[in-house]
Motif scaffolding. Structure first.
Motif, PDB file in Angstrom:
ATOM      1  N   ASP A  76       0.787  -1.234   0.000  1.00  0.00           N
ATOM      2  CA  ASP A  76       0.000   0.000   0.000  1.00  0.00           C
ATOM      3  C   ASP A  76       0.822   1.289   0.000  1.00  0.00           C
ATOM      4  N   LYS A  82       1.808   9.560  -0.936  1.00  0.00           N
ATOM      5  CA  LYS A  82       1.435  10.243   0.306  1.00  0.00           C
ATOM      6  C   LYS A  82       2.585  10.164   1.305  1.00  0.00           C
ATOM      7  N   LYS A 166      -3.745  -0.166  -6.819  1.00  0.00           N
ATOM      8  CA  LYS A 166      -3.442   1.181  -6.321  1.00  0.00           C
ATOM      9  C   LYS A 166      -2.920   2.068  -7.451  1.00  0.00           C
ATOM     10  N   ARG A 180      -9.868   7.533  -5.713  1.00  0.00           N
ATOM     11  CA  ARG A 180      -8.808   7.036  -4.823  1.00  0.00           C
ATOM     12  C   ARG A 180      -9.334   6.798  -3.415  1.00  0.00           C
ATOM     13  N   LEU A 183      -9.779   3.480  -1.477  1.00  0.00           N
ATOM     14  CA  LEU A 183      -8.692   2.823  -0.725  1.00  0.00           C
ATOM     15  C   LEU A 183      -8.900   2.977   0.778  1.00  0.00           C
TER      16      LEU A 183
END
Ligand code: GLY
Length: 299
Positions: A76, A82, A166, A180, A183
């Motif tokens: 992930d 991020k 992803k 998104r 997720l």
């Protein structure tokens, strides 16, 4: 010949602060890092967050490479860009998007994880299957022994499945205002559980596991998901020894935490399931609906 310098950092949620980032930056300055250098992170999600943040700000940005070594970071957090650190008042309150130039994943590093940390990572994999890939759910059901034994071939296969999902979502919606957000399945309640227990009682994946069970329960109550699919999800969480319920919580406190969720607009946004492999983003969920569901989820 590549020259490198190690900077070791204590990776705890409490230590993931702007102060720690400042210390890393000062150490890099002392060691003479310039704009021609790179940042390579080796570790789990907290390491990726902090190292990525440093890469984003050091002399206005250095190239970033990730070598994730935990299951959650491999499936992930190593892609998607991020990065961030916590403020006193909020998790990941200081953050930005910094994409790595490249990511090196060696599933062999997972052999070094203790059982609890390893299994907690499976919760994120289950999430990927539920939101986008029913075949991945079947794989997790049928190959549970191989996954539990950490056999490299099956790990390589399921890590790739997750990364691919992803990648597709982030390419459409990098900044996380649209698709998104799926997720985040199981994360609204998961984050609330983590903050209500001071990040001490559950590992991230364990809190997400309870969040997945709750989001699935809410999906049934909202009329989207079949009860039989809900039961299948609970059985899958159980198969990996992941928690699917939590009894001694205060629903009102959890609602407060959900309100503080930075993704909230006016009502509550929850990612729900229509069926295994298909989500719906419901932005109109009222507090009393969540409260009611939390109360019957507790029994
Ligand atoms: N971990 C969820 C995301 O990157 O959007």
């Amino acid at each position: 010949m590549i020259e490198y310098d190690n900077i070791s950092v204590e990776c705890t949620e409490a230590g993931k602060t702007f102060l720690s980032v400042g210390t890393i930056v000062d150490t890099m300055l002392d060691k003479g890092f310039s704009r021609h250098d790179y940042v390579v992170t080796i570790g789990g999600g907290i390491m990726g967050d902090m190292g990525g943040f440093v890469a984003g700000i050091y002399m206005r940005g250095l190239p970033l490479f990730h070598i994730p070594t935990t299951l959650i970071s491999q499936v992930d957090s190593c892609i998607g860009g991020k990065v961030g650190v916590n403020s006193v008042k909020g998790k990941n309150a200081l953050g930005m998007f910094v994409h790595p130039q490249s990511v090196l994943i060696d599933p062999g590093t997972l052999l070094s994880l203790d059982e609890r940390n390893y299994l907690s990572g499976i919760a994120e994999i289950i999430k990927y299957g539920l939101i986008r890939n029913p075949d991945l759910v079947c794989k997790l059901e049928q190959c549970a022994t191989a996954v539990q034994r950490r056999e490299i071939d099956i790990l390589r296969d399921i890590i790739w499945d997750c990364i691919l999902i992803k990648k597709q979502l982030v390419e459409i919606d990098e900044k996380d205002f649209g698709i998104r957000r799926i997720l985040n399945y199981g994360h609204t309640l998961g984050h609330a559980i983590e903050s209500n227990t001071d990040y001490k009682r559950y590992l991230h994946g364990e809190a997400i596991s309870i969040g997945i069970a709750f989001a699935s329960h809410l999906s049934v109550k909202a009329g989207y998901l079949d009860k039989s699919d809900y039961m299948r999800i609970i059985r899958l969480l159980d198969l990996y020894g992941l928690p699917s319920s939590w009894i001694d919580f205060n629903p009102e406190n959890l609602i407060d935490s959900i309100h503080r969720d930075k993704k909230r607009k006016t009502k509550n946004t929850m990612i729900l399931l229509k069926k295994i492999g298909e989500t719906i983003i419901d932005e109109e969920i009222e507090d009393n609906h969540i409260l009611e569901s939390l109360k019957d989820f507790r029994i």
